[in-house]
Design a protein around this motif. Sequence first.
Motif, PDB file in Angstrom:
ATOM      1  N   LEU A 136      60.217  99.413  71.980  1.00 37.11           N
ATOM      2  CA  LEU A 136      58.979  99.084  72.960  1.00 37.11           C
ATOM      3  C   LEU A 136      59.191  98.033  73.785  1.00 37.11           C
ATOM      4  CD1 LEU A 136      55.793  99.298  73.449  1.00 37.11           C
ATOM      5  CD2 LEU A 136      55.511  97.288  71.846  1.00 37.11           C
ATOM      6  N   ASP A 137      59.228  98.535  75.201  1.00 41.49           N
ATOM      7  CA  ASP A 137      59.512  97.413  76.185  1.00 41.49           C
ATOM      8  C   ASP A 137      57.998  96.805  76.687  1.00 41.49           C
ATOM      9  OD1 ASP A 137      62.095  98.322  76.068  1.00 41.49           O
ATOM     10  OD2 ASP A 137      62.159  99.542  77.727  1.00 41.49           O
ATOM     11  N   VAL A 138      58.155  95.569  76.708  1.00 39.33           N
ATOM     12  CA  VAL A 138      57.072  94.603  77.138  1.00 39.33           C
ATOM     13  C   VAL A 138      57.504  93.671  78.236  1.00 39.33           C
ATOM     14  CG1 VAL A 138      55.444  93.062  76.503  1.00 39.33           C
ATOM     15  CG2 VAL A 138      56.057  94.809  74.703  1.00 39.33           C
ATOM     16  N   ALA A 139      56.524  94.002  79.362  1.00 40.38           N
ATOM     17  CA  ALA A 139      56.575  93.124  80.542  1.00 40.38           C
ATOM     18  C   ALA A 139      55.486  92.238  80.777  1.00 40.38           C
ATOM     19  CB  ALA A 139      56.716  93.986  81.811  1.00 40.38           C
ATOM     20  N   VAL A 140      55.568  91.033  80.933  1.00 30.43           N
ATOM     21  CA  VAL A 140      54.708  89.951  80.919  1.00 30.43           C
ATOM     22  C   VAL A 140      54.627  89.283  82.366  1.00 30.43           C
ATOM     23  CG1 VAL A 140      53.659  87.842  79.837  1.00 30.43           C
ATOM     24  CG2 VAL A 140      54.731  89.402  78.557  1.00 30.43           C
ATOM     25  N   CYS A 141      53.550  89.192  82.895  1.00 29.20           N
ATOM     26  CA  CYS A 141      53.204  88.381  84.210  1.00 29.20           C
ATOM     27  C   CYS A 141      52.051  87.604  84.234  1.00 29.20           C
ATOM     28  CB  CYS A 141      52.975  89.716  85.368  1.00 29.20           C
ATOM     29  SG  CYS A 141      51.291  90.354  84.977  1.00 29.20           S
ATOM     30  N   HIS A 142      51.976  86.851  85.196  1.00 25.47           N
ATOM     31  CA  HIS A 142      50.759  85.793  85.568  1.00 25.47           C
ATOM     32  C   HIS A 142      50.728  85.827  87.160  1.00 25.47           C
ATOM     33  CE1 HIS A 142      48.706  81.584  84.984  1.00 25.47           C
ATOM     34  NE2 HIS A 142      47.861  82.524  85.550  1.00 25.47           N
ATOM     35  N   LEU A 143      50.014  86.681  87.675  1.00 24.57           N
ATOM     36  CA  LEU A 143      49.865  86.884  89.006  1.00 24.57           C
ATOM     37  C   LEU A 143      49.156  85.607  89.724  1.00 24.57           C
ATOM     38  CD1 LEU A 143      49.241  90.593  89.609  1.00 24.57           C
ATOM     39  CD2 LEU A 143      51.296  89.412  89.254  1.00 24.57           C
ATOM     40  N   LEU A 181      55.751  93.590  90.397  1.00 25.73           N
ATOM     41  CA  LEU A 181      55.409  94.073  88.821  1.00 25.73           C
ATOM     42  C   LEU A 181      55.594  95.490  88.783  1.00 25.73           C
ATOM     43  CD1 LEU A 181      54.557  93.378  86.077  1.00 25.73           C
ATOM     44  CD2 LEU A 181      52.356  93.461  86.805  1.00 25.73           C
ATOM     45  N   ARG A 182      55.095  96.224  89.837  1.00 19.69           N
ATOM     46  CA  ARG A 182      55.181  97.741  89.739  1.00 19.69           C
ATOM     47  C   ARG A 182      56.909  98.152  89.727  1.00 19.69           C
ATOM     48  NH1 ARG A 182      53.082 102.337  87.915  1.00 19.69           N
ATOM     49  NH2 ARG A 182      55.531 102.636  87.863  1.00 19.69           N
ATOM     50  N   GLY A 183      57.514  97.293  90.679  1.00 19.09           N
ATOM     51  CA  GLY A 183      59.093  97.666  90.569  1.00 19.09           C
ATOM     52  C   GLY A 183      59.762  97.538  89.011  1.00 19.09           C
ATOM     53  N   LEU A 184      59.090  96.257  88.656  1.00 20.09           N
ATOM     54  CA  LEU A 184      59.669  96.005  87.258  1.00 20.09           C
ATOM     55  C   LEU A 184      59.317  97.170  86.391  1.00 20.09           C
ATOM     56  CD1 LEU A 184      61.021  94.266  84.881  1.00 20.09           C
ATOM     57  CD2 LEU A 184      58.882  92.973  85.092  1.00 20.09           C
ATOM     58  N   ALA A 185      58.084  97.590  86.308  1.00 21.21           N
ATOM     59  CA  ALA A 185      57.567  98.621  85.558  1.00 21.21           C
ATOM     60  C   ALA A 185      58.308 100.057  85.842  1.00 21.21           C
ATOM     61  CB  ALA A 185      55.932  98.994  85.818  1.00 21.21           C
ATOM     62  N   ASP A 186      58.683  99.926  87.142  1.00 18.81           N
ATOM     63  CA  ASP A 186      59.457 101.288  87.413  1.00 18.81           C
ATOM     64  C   ASP A 186      60.734 101.486  86.717  1.00 18.81           C
ATOM     65  OD1 ASP A 186      57.665 102.391  88.904  1.00 18.81           O
ATOM     66  OD2 ASP A 186      58.456 101.867  90.998  1.00 18.81           O
ATOM     67  N   ARG A 187      61.448 100.174  86.377  1.00 23.12           N
ATOM     68  CA  ARG A 187      62.883 100.152  85.876  1.00 23.12           C
ATOM     69  C   ARG A 187      62.450 100.330  84.293  1.00 23.12           C
ATOM     70  NH1 ARG A 187      62.844  96.268  89.790  1.00 23.12           N
ATOM     71  NH2 ARG A 187      62.544  94.661  88.501  1.00 23.12           N
ATOM     72  N   LEU A 188      61.672  99.728  83.941  1.00 20.61           N
ATOM     73  CA  LEU A 188      61.235  99.917  82.563  1.00 20.61           C
ATOM     74  C   LEU A 188      61.016 101.465  82.090  1.00 20.61           C
ATOM     75  CD1 LEU A 188      59.231  96.816  81.535  1.00 20.61           C
ATOM     76  CD2 LEU A 188      61.672  96.993  81.454  1.00 20.61           C
ATOM     77  N   VAL A 189      60.099 102.089  82.672  1.00 20.61           N
ATOM     78  CA  VAL A 189      59.582 103.470  82.669  1.00 20.61           C
ATOM     79  C   VAL A 189      60.862 104.399  83.008  1.00 20.61           C
ATOM     80  CG1 VAL A 189      57.995 105.150  83.058  1.00 20.61           C
ATOM     81  CG2 VAL A 189      57.321 102.903  82.896  1.00 20.61           C
ATOM     82  N   GLY A 190      61.451 104.090  84.041  1.00 20.78           N
ATOM     83  CA  GLY A 190      62.728 104.975  84.413  1.00 20.78           C
ATOM     84  C   GLY A 190      62.302 106.322  84.346  1.00 20.78           C
ATOM     85  N   GLY A 191      61.048 106.810  84.704  1.00 18.78           N
ATOM     86  CA  GLY A 191      60.963 108.456  85.038  1.00 18.78           C
ATOM     87  C   GLY A 191      60.714 109.080  83.702  1.00 18.78           C
ATOM     88  N   VAL A 198      56.047 101.719  76.829  1.00 19.88           N
ATOM     89  CA  VAL A 198      56.300 100.456  77.716  1.00 19.88           C
ATOM     90  C   VAL A 198      54.829 100.073  77.789  1.00 19.88           C
ATOM     91  CG1 VAL A 198      56.663  99.724  80.063  1.00 19.88           C
ATOM     92  CG2 VAL A 198      58.169 101.457  79.005  1.00 19.88           C
ATOM     93  N   VAL A 199      54.659  98.738  77.752  1.00 19.91           N
ATOM     94  CA  VAL A 199      53.341  98.054  78.098  1.00 19.91           C
ATOM     95  C   VAL A 199      53.653  97.001  78.757  1.00 19.91           C
ATOM     96  CG1 VAL A 199      52.229  98.536  75.685  1.00 19.91           C
ATOM     97  CG2 VAL A 199      53.726  96.603  75.924  1.00 19.91           C
ATOM     98  N   VAL A 200      52.531  96.775  79.786  1.00 20.98           N
ATOM     99  CA  VAL A 200      52.767  95.857  80.651  1.00 20.98           C
ATOM    100  C   VAL A 200      51.431  94.823  80.578  1.00 20.98           C
ATOM    101  CG1 VAL A 200      52.457  95.234  83.375  1.00 20.98           C
ATOM    102  CG2 VAL A 200      53.783  97.023  82.614  1.00 20.98           C
ATOM    103  N   LEU A 201      51.572  93.473  80.170  1.00 22.16           N
ATOM    104  CA  LEU A 201      50.695  92.530  79.955  1.00 22.16           C
ATOM    105  C   LEU A 201      50.541  91.516  80.918  1.00 22.16           C
ATOM    106  CD1 LEU A 201      52.151  91.948  76.070  1.00 22.16           C
ATOM    107  CD2 LEU A 201      50.437  93.811  76.967  1.00 22.16           C
TER     108      LEU A 201
END
Length: 315
Positions: A136-143, A181-191, A198-201
């Motif tokens: 499970l890949d997890v991205a964390v952000c604080h915009l 963040l969308r670019g980071l998600a693209d790299r995690l999802v990878g098509g 993948v979750v983005v939090l």
Amino acid sequence: MVVVGTWNLENLFQPGGEYGPHDAVAYQKKIAAMAGTISAMGPDVLGVQEVGQPEALADLVAALDGEWHTELSPHPDARGIRVGVISRLPLTVLENVTAFAAPLAAVQNADTGPATTQTSRGMLAVRVEPAPGVTLDVAVCHLKSKLLSFPGGRFQARDEGERARYGAYALYRRAAEATTLRGLADRLVGGHGQDRPVVVLGDFNDEPQAATTQIVLGPPGSELGTAGALRPDRGDAWRLWNLATLIPEAERYSRIHNGRGELIDHVLASRALIERVEEIRSVVGHGLPSVTEDPAVRRDAADSDHAPIVARFRL
């Protein structure tokens, strides 16, 4: 089952300094209240925001039962706050991100001074293994925040022109950060979103329908609650789904601003996960305060001015 959450800890600093509680008593009350909330929601992986010193997060983790693993972004903002992850599962860091996604240009962020090409706080991506052979890949952000600050540390504008300009500067940067963040998600999802969990939090500092939040989702047309939500689509390879509409309506907020509930903390998931959501809740039961434009008034407050958002997935 894996339980994943996100929580803005509201200025988790040790006592003293410019942002921490004034004394150890207030600090220990905050640590105890937060540890109680985390224990009650029982996350396996929790993305956190507004962590000051790493030692403060270590104090919080030490107040929890069991063994925990911790990762923090090495890139705090000017106030010294950063994002991180605490997890019952071992963590592998995949990325730390601060530069705007190319080819975005620099954006203006004040009346004077240079434009910036950096996110206000670093973004962090980690990988956990909830079961043998399952990742499970997890991205964390604080915009960038909508709560504006002005030159000289002011929280109130001198006039409407200044307020409008600094609102625009914050929006420019938040939009650039959402794109990053969308670019980071693209790299995690990878098509491979159909079979790659993948979750983005994080604290997006805006509500589900805001333009900056929508930037992160991907192609429109399959949002949860629409006729196309679960219909197979070529966009499934990349799209993320915001789980906000699955939160019970009565608790569909994560902060109260000037008396109005706002859902600004989000859990987004890839196609591999959206039919595996067992439950998602906003943990508002501990009672959220109503905040204003001046965060300094809550310096000695226990707990946080945000509610955690916690999702349970069947894996």
